[in-house]
Design a protein around this motif. Structure first.
Motif, PDB file in Angstrom:
ATOM      1  N   LEU A 281      -1.205  -1.164  -7.371  1.00  0.00           N
ATOM      2  CA  LEU A 281      -1.698   0.190  -7.139  1.00  0.00           C
ATOM      3  C   LEU A 281      -2.939   0.438  -7.983  1.00  0.00           C
ATOM      4  N   ILE A 282      -2.864   0.062  -9.255  1.00  0.00           N
ATOM      5  CA  ILE A 282      -3.993   0.266 -10.158  1.00  0.00           C
ATOM      6  C   ILE A 282      -5.194  -0.556  -9.691  1.00  0.00           C
TER       7      ILE A 282
ATOM      8  N   LEU B 263       4.551   6.087  -3.137  1.00  0.00           N
ATOM      9  CA  LEU B 263       3.602   5.258  -3.843  1.00  0.00           C
ATOM     10  C   LEU B 263       4.025   3.819  -3.826  1.00  0.00           C
ATOM     11  N   MET B 264       3.028   2.958  -3.815  1.00  0.00           N
ATOM     12  CA  MET B 264       3.270   1.533  -3.946  1.00  0.00           C
ATOM     13  C   MET B 264       4.134   1.290  -5.155  1.00  0.00           C
TER      14      MET B 264
ATOM     15  N   VAL C 262       4.281  11.430  -0.107  1.00  0.00           N
ATOM     16  CA  VAL C 262       3.664  10.115  -0.253  1.00  0.00           C
ATOM     17  C   VAL C 262       4.631   9.195  -0.964  1.00  0.00           C
TER      18      VAL C 262
ATOM     19  N   ARG D   7       3.065  -1.261  -9.559  1.00  0.00           N
ATOM     20  CA  ARG D   7       2.093  -0.453 -10.265  1.00  0.00           C
ATOM     21  C   ARG D   7       0.778  -1.197 -10.469  1.00  0.00           C
ATOM     22  N   ARG D   8       0.901  -2.469 -10.747  1.00  0.00           N
ATOM     23  CA  ARG D   8      -0.287  -3.277 -10.986  1.00  0.00           C
ATOM     24  C   ARG D   8      -1.185  -3.293  -9.748  1.00  0.00           C
TER      25      ARG D   8
ATOM     26  N   LYS E 293      -5.881  -1.580  -6.758  1.00  0.00           N
ATOM     27  CA  LYS E 293      -6.429  -1.015  -5.518  1.00  0.00           C
ATOM     28  C   LYS E 293      -7.326   0.181  -5.815  1.00  0.00           C
TER      29      LYS E 293
ATOM     30  N   SER F 298       0.835  -1.193   0.000  1.00  0.00           N
ATOM     31  CA  SER F 298       0.000   0.000   0.000  1.00  0.00           C
ATOM     32  C   SER F 298       0.870   1.242   0.000  1.00  0.00           C
ATOM     33  N   SER F 299       0.305   2.364  -0.445  1.00  0.00           N
ATOM     34  CA  SER F 299       1.083   3.605  -0.409  1.00  0.00           C
ATOM     35  C   SER F 299       1.187   4.098   1.029  1.00  0.00           C
TER      36      SER F 299
END
Lengths: 252, 873
Positions: free
Chosen positions: B852-853, B845-846, B843, B849-850, B855, B691-692
């Motif tokens: 993150l998207i 970021l996670m 922040v 990327r996959r 989520k 998670s971010s």
């Protein structure tokens, strides 16, 4: 994934496949952007675009087995006379495309002003728009003269993208926009194929600032749905642009 | 070899000076100050000299006295060949005009006497970016004896085909404000330029520095590590008195507004009783605010005539006006946020007031040292603290300042972008053998450890090796040769290859050289009212609803049009995007460690014992009571957790549950080291939980925040970052951040990858057409790109402090330091209040990327379900 009947996405690629026409469509390649930036902006970035795009196109061919490819405008970047980089890159692109596809159609975009000078020399077929079996392909910087016999309109030019945000998470995705226009045609807006294009955030940008006259006349962008295309996830559906806009505001 | 000066006497030195100079001096001054005596002695002995003493103690004068004396002797003996003999370099263009004036006056006065007309051979010239071409043409024909210039103009002079011939006669180079130059890339640039000058002439180097540390390193920076230097250390010559004041009795429990009110009252009291005070704030916006408020609250003594704000964009006329009014005793106060731009003679300031912490011992001494009428009088400074942490910090700072224990500055090393510029300038001078060029460059202290590989990578970049053959014409800035033939790139084995100039390079160099970054600012409007500026990179990523801090207030982003951003006030909410562009200075690492030791020694004991222990610290009653109160609150908190005492090697880690789950690291190491640690731990945390992560960084520690439902194994997190893997983690963690894009853009400009100016026209096209996203995206696909390497280096070594962070981690690994992890709780410790109040400032970021998207996609579906629009998916 199906966009409309007979029109499909190609995994996470920024391209669309038209089954009936056995045709792959891409848009906004902007070849020569690096040299343009060097000449005009005095920004000397290394040239990597073409190599990456050729890799993508090879994968597209593998997946679709299509025999024809259409470039929906802004093949090159330069407004003015063609630079050397553009010459050699357009030539190179043409050579590679010829190996993969039996027909190559190039629709002229607003950045392709001197494309004809190159294209004539290398035998590349450039048209103002392409109509075939009711499918109308045009770049999108100008409206067509008429829509006789057209059931599907495909444009580029806008380079659509979308931002999703929630809590600490945020991401920007290139998208294919699709839906019906006010006259009942099926309408598709292709994302930018160039790997260095950042994309226009259509769920943030006010409608008045959109570039294409289509969005100021027969198409309400808020009513279009989006399909996100990303190498990490492939293609996946998103709701209407209107809802993507409110999603962003709600999560502020 | 570095050595310290031995004391010499006035008599010794009087014998060394030319009678004309001596007579002039004795006619005006009683005696030399100690640093002046030693400076004259050692400069006369033809040694490289570094003079370090508080500002306004006659350093510049000291440097010039002996030089003018020697010049007179040269001329008297009939030696009057054409050419520049002395170069005076200052980073402050504004003050160079003053220097000329200060030299011409004595020279004029010395001329008045029999048979001294020939003294007019000694003339002073200025050469800066303000010099007109006719002025420069005159200098070519009649080169000034003493040339006053900036590092940038000196670099141009050294490469100018005709003018450089006039530099072959240079015997002395004086570098003023060298402490300020050493810390920045401008210093690296000057250092290399001096090595190029060394190819033209053999000269003595004289460095003038305010109070700074480590002084031996500055001496090496001046002369290159292989040359001899004598240090004249007069940093503590002036008696200094400093005291920390709390504006109110109980700062712990007083509201911010009341504290501000009390601060102004205190200011008023001091200003009323002093002739002229110099007030320092920590931010430019603070400067404007203080002046405005003082004028509003106390119009009886503060008017436009009696108080003024001073900062770098103040025009020359205004500055001269200040000085004029100062001399006449008409100014009650000058308010400023930086010390450097003030060329004001201290003769007029009798008190320095610092509002809030100046963040380093050196800076405190530099600022306080600006008061007192001459080197023999007392420098007076008071610090008015603005909260608990500030009181603690400034009290420790003042204590060590008075004990003469200084913190350290960091000298920039191996900056590859500056190297790129200098290589281009070298190519303009002649064709170089690469090995020869490499050895000249390595004579500079800033590049003594430059790797051959990096050097060749930069050469290849400049030669256009990263572009296709046909395009090299556009991209290359130098020409490469191997065995006499043009080539496009070198291999690391090509030790005898050569590089030379390219036609367009000279113009590009002249118009774009320099190390000061060009920042594209966007104006921020609240309605029709402009409230400040933001950097373009920051604006690029803003989305409606984002909230950020500007000039101390919170605003919400509405939209942006071209170069304007529109916002509305959002005071009641927390920022959602990083304030990494903070104007505030970071606390120095050395001082941070001292504060850590101080705080730990005062925990676990009674208030009375605390007061006893700090009885000889330079703080007033209220400040000391505040320290005792603050520390005892923390002691109570620790007791409730079963902790009796903390040693200075103990670093608390809290797990605080509120609207988010916060992991609070009390790593009091200064913001630079914490920037590195927070990003590394934040990155690992993000990886661990998928998670971010929200990050808040400060001088006193950092906070990582995640959603409440997330389970975090803190002990595992603490073990995941080590001194061994820190580099690798940080490389990954920063590559996708705004900070990275911003720094890369600056590095790219310094290396001529982006030009500000071409053929005399500022570049306007392209600003709308590209953004830093594009730049970085493209460049990251290229291997071994030296500018990328330099961006990482600048961020990790200059902007953050990776070596301090590594040292901290090593001590944790060896057991010398310990993390003390507290159980999850919904009560935060007193030490963490300030850190938590500012919310997330960045922040992470996670990485995946996959994920993150996916989520975000989930969140979107949730959102739609709530709107009953499932049908739309």
């Amino acid at each position: 994934m199906q966009i409309f009947k007979g029109i499909k996405t190609i995994d996470g690629k920024r391209a669309v496949y038209f089954e009936e026409l056995d045709l792959v469509a891409i848009s906004d390649l902007q070849l020569g952007e690096e040299t343009y930036l060097a000449e005009e902006a005095k920004l000397f970035i290394p040239q990597v675009q073409l190599k990456i795009m050729l890799e993508e196109i090879n994968e597209i061919k593998d997946q679709t087995k299509a025999n024809r490819i259409l470039i929906n405008g802004d093949l090159k970047h330069e407004f003015k006379e063609a630079t050397f980089q553009e010459w050699s890159e357009v030539k190179k692109l043409h050579e590679e495309l010829k190996k993969l596809f039996s027909e190559i159609i190039v629709v002229r975009g607003n950045h392709d002003n001197y494309l004809l000078t190159i294209s004539n020399k290398i035998g590349l077929n450039v048209v103002e728009e392409h109509i075939e079996k009711g499918y109308l392909f045009l770049h999108g910087h100008k409206l067509p003269n008429d829509y006789k016999g057209v059931h599907t309109i495909v444009i580029g030019h806008e380079q659509p993208a979308v931002i999703l945000k929630s809590g600490y998470d945020r991401v920007k995705l290139h998208v294919i926009l699709y839906g019906k226009d006010k006259l009942g045609h099926r309408f598709i807006c292709l994302p930018a194929f160039s790997p260095i294009a950042s994309g226009v955030e259509v769920n943030v940008t006010p409608k008045e600032e959109l570039l294409s006259p289509f969005f100021h006349t027969i198409v309400d962008i808020d009513e279009l749905k989006a399909i996100a295309v990303d190498p990490s996830t492939g293609a996946f559906k998103l709701p209407k642009v209107k809802l993507l806009r409110s999603f962003l505001l709600e999560n502020a | 070899m570095i050595k310290y000066a031995e004391r010499h006497s006035q008599e010794e030195v009087e014998k060394l000076l030319d009678p004309i100079v001596l007579e002039w001096f004795k006619g005006r001054y009683k005696s030399f100050s100690t640093p002046q005596i030693d400076a004259i002695y050692y400069i006369h002995s033809k040694e490289n000299v570094l003079v370090s003493s508080p500002t306004g103690t006659g350093k510049t004068f000291a440097a010039f006295l002996d030089i003018i004396s020697q010049l007179i002797q040269l001329y008297r003996n009939g030696n009057n060949d054409k050419g520049v003999k002395v170069i005076y370099v200052s980073p402050l263009k504004a003050l160079i005009n003053d220097i000329k004036k200060n030299l011409l006056v004595p020279l004029e006065e010395m001329k008045s006497g029999p048979e001294r007309e020939w003294l007019s051979h000694i003339n002073v010239g200025i050469r800066t970016s303000d010099s007109t071409s006719s002025e420069k043409a005159k200098q070519l024909l009649k080169p000034p004896t003493i040339l006053c210039t900036t590092p940038e103009s000196l670099a141009i002079a050294v490469t100018a085909p005709k003018f450089r011939e006039n530099l072959r006669t240079v015997k002395w180079v004086i570098v003023d404000e060298i402490h300020a130059l050493a810390e920045s890339k401008r210093g690296s640039y000057l250092s290399l330029t001096l090595e190029l000058l060394q190819e033209l002439a053999d000269f003595q180097r004289i460095g003038l520095s305010a109070t700074t540390s480590p002084i031996e390193e500055i001496a090496m920076f001046l002369a290159g590590s292989k040359r001899d230097v004598t240090i004249i250390d007069a940093r503590f010559e002036k008696k200094t008195v400093i005291e920390v004041l709390s504006p109110v009795k109980d700062i712990v429990r007083t509201s911010e507004t009341k504290v501000t009110e009390a601060t102004y009252s205190l200011l008023y009291r001091f200003l009323k009783n002093s002739k002229t005070a110099l007030i320092f704030t920590n931010t430019r916006s603070g400067t404007e605010r203080v002046v405005a408020n003082l004028k509003k609250k106390f119009p009886d003594i503060f008017t436009d005539e009696t108080i003024g704000a001073h900062h770098s964009s103040v025009s020359r006329d205004i500055r001269l006006d200040f000085e004029d009014r100062l001399k006449k005793g008409q100014l009650k106060a000058i308010v400023s946020s930086t010390s450097l731009e003030l060329g004001i003679d201290i003769g007029y300031i009798d008190l320095v007031i610092q509002l809030g912490s100046p963040k380093s011992i050196i800076r405190l001494l530099q600022r306080v040292g600006r008061s007192g009428h001459n080197i023999n009088s007392i420098s007076r400074g008071i610090i008015i603290a603005n909260d608990n942490d500030d009181i603690v910090e400034t009290t420790v700072m003042a204590y060590y300042a008075l004990r003469r224990e200084l913190d350290k500055i960091n000298i920039v090393k191996n900056a590859l972008d500056v190297l790129s510029q200098i290589i281009v300038s070298m190519s303009l001078i002649k064709r170089w053998n690469v090995s020869e060029a490499y050895s000249v460059i390595k004579r500079s202290y800033s590049y003594e450890n430059l790797e051959w590989k990096d050097f060749i990578d930069v050469i290849n970049y400049l030669a256009g090796a990263y572009h296709s053959l046909e395009e090299r014409g556009v991209y290359s800035k130098i020409s490469l040769y191997k065995d006499g033939e043009r080539v496009d790139r070198l291999n690391y084995e090509d030790r005898n290859a050569e590089f030379g100039k390219k036609k367009s390079a000279r113009m590009i160099f002249y118009l774009n050289q320099g190390t000061i970054p060009d920042e594209t600012k966007v104006v921020v409007y609240e309605g029709k009212r402009p409230i400040g500026t933001l950097e373009e990179e920051f604006v690029e990523r803003l989305v409606p609803g984002d909230r950020f801090v500007l000039a101390g207030k919170i605003y919400e982003f509405l939209n942006s049009k071209r170069m304007n951003v529109y916002v509305k006030k959002a005071d009641d909410s927390k920022p959602t995007v990083p304030a990494w562009f903070s104007e505030e200075l970071p606390l120095s690492y050395d001082l941070a460690n001292k504060i850590q030791a101080f705080r730990s020694s005062l925990l676990g004991i009674s208030k009375r014992e605390v007061l006893e222990k700090i009885s000889d610290y330079p703080a007033d009653e209220n400040a000391k009571k505040a320290i005792a109160e603050y520390l005892s609150l923390m002691t109570k908190f620790l007791k409730s957790k079963g902790i009796e005492k903390l040693s200075s090697g103990d670093y608390l880690v809290e797990q605080y549950e509120s609207d988010k789950f916060n992991i609070i690291f009390h790593t009091l190491l200064g913001r630079k080291a914490n920037d590195a640690l927070s990003r590394a731990f934040g990155y690992k945390l993000s990886e661990m939980i998928g998670s971010s992560v929200g990050v808040m960084v400060s001088d006193n520690g950092f906070v990582l925040s995640v959603d409440n439902e997330v389970k975090v194994n803190v002990k595992k997190l603490l073990k995941s970052v080590s001194s061994e893997n820190l580099d690798e983690i940080l490389h990954k963690a920063i590559s996708n951040t705004e900070l990275f894009r911003r720094k890369f853009r600056q590095v790219a400009a310094r290396s001529f990858m982006i030009l500000r100016n071409y053929k005399g026209h500022p570049i306007s096209v392209g600003k709308q057409q590209f953004n830093s996203d594009l730049l970085v995206k493209v460049v990251q696909k290229v291997e071994n790109f030296p500018l990328l390497k330099e961006t990482y280096r600048e961020i990790l070594q200059d902007y953050m402090d990776i070596s301090a962070a590594k040292e901290f981690l090593r001590k944790v690994e060896s057991g010398e330091y310990r993390f003390i992890v507290l159980e999850r709780s919904n009560v935060p410790s007193p030490f963490s209040f300030k850190m938590l109040a500012w919310g997330s400032s960045d922040v992470i970021l996670m990485e995946d990327r996959r994920k993150l998207i996916l989520k975000l996609h989930q969140k979107l579906i949730q959102f739609l379900r709530n709107k009953n629009r499932d049908a739309d998916i």
